[in-house]
Design a protein around this motif. Structure first.
Motif: not given
Length: 199
Positions: A92-107, A150-162
């Motif tokens: 699952r994609v990791a989310l910030d406090p606003r519920g938005q995906p934790l993705c960043e454009a490369a510098a 590099l275009l972007f990076t995104c953080k994902f979470v491995v579910p506890e039940t995976a």
């Protein structure tokens, strides 16, 4: 190769020379060798652009980082959209406090760079067995080209039940050129490896 034929006139033979002997001598003379230079080989170029997605390894409950890299080839891309598909029970994609995906454009391509692209990201659940994260890099007020790298990076979470194992992550992309024409972009899928805790 171009061949030049020059007109020849028979000069009067010198004294003591039989008539026609000068012509016979010229006809039997060995011609000077010529040298031909072979053309330089042309370097092979990548025909079209591609987005390459990295893999990741993590245990249940851990956060992993996935990167997307552009191999531009002959393409001149000013905007790109990438869809990353996976199973929600594996990732699952990791989310910030606003519920938005934790993705960043490369510098090198973000708003603070000379390329000045804005990143937009949204996750959609397409069912119990399918989810998609769409990440776009666009310039609403510019037509600056996206460079290789590099275009972007995104953080994902491995579910506890995976469950431990290797899980496919699929990528499809589309691009736009300076004249807003669609550009075909190929993709390179990746694998997320789920390992047991403590390994």
């Amino acid at each position: 190769l171009a061949f030049t034929i020059a007109a020849c006139t028979e000069a009067s033979p010198p004294a003591g020379t039989a008539p026609g002997s000068a012509v016979r001598a010229a006809a039997t003379a060995t011609p000077e060798p010529t040298t031909t230079t072979a053309p330089e080989p042309t370097a092979t170029e990548v025909e079209g652009p591609a987005v390459v997605l990295s893999g990741a390894t993590g245990a249940p409950g851990e956060t992993v980082l996935v990167t997307a890299t552009l191999e531009r080839g002959k393409g001149e891309i000013v905007a790109i959209s990438t869809d990353i598909r996976y199973r929600p029970r594996d990732l699952r994609v990791a989310l910030d406090p606003r519920g938005q995906p934790l993705c960043e454009a490369a510098a090198t391509v973000g708003l603070d760079s000379p390329v000045a692209k804005q990143l937009l990201a949204k996750e959609r659940l397409l069912g119990d067995e399918d989810a998609m994260l769409r990440v776009a890099l666009v310039g609403f007020d510019n037509a600056n080209e996206l460079p290789d790298g590099l275009l972007f990076t995104c953080k994902f979470v491995v579910p506890e039940t995976a469950e431990p194992g290797e899980y496919s992550v699929q990528v499809t992309s589309s691009g736009a050129g300076k004249a807003a024409g669609a550009i075909t972009v190929s993709g390179s899928d990746s694998v997320v490896v789920v390992v047991e805790r403590g390994k």
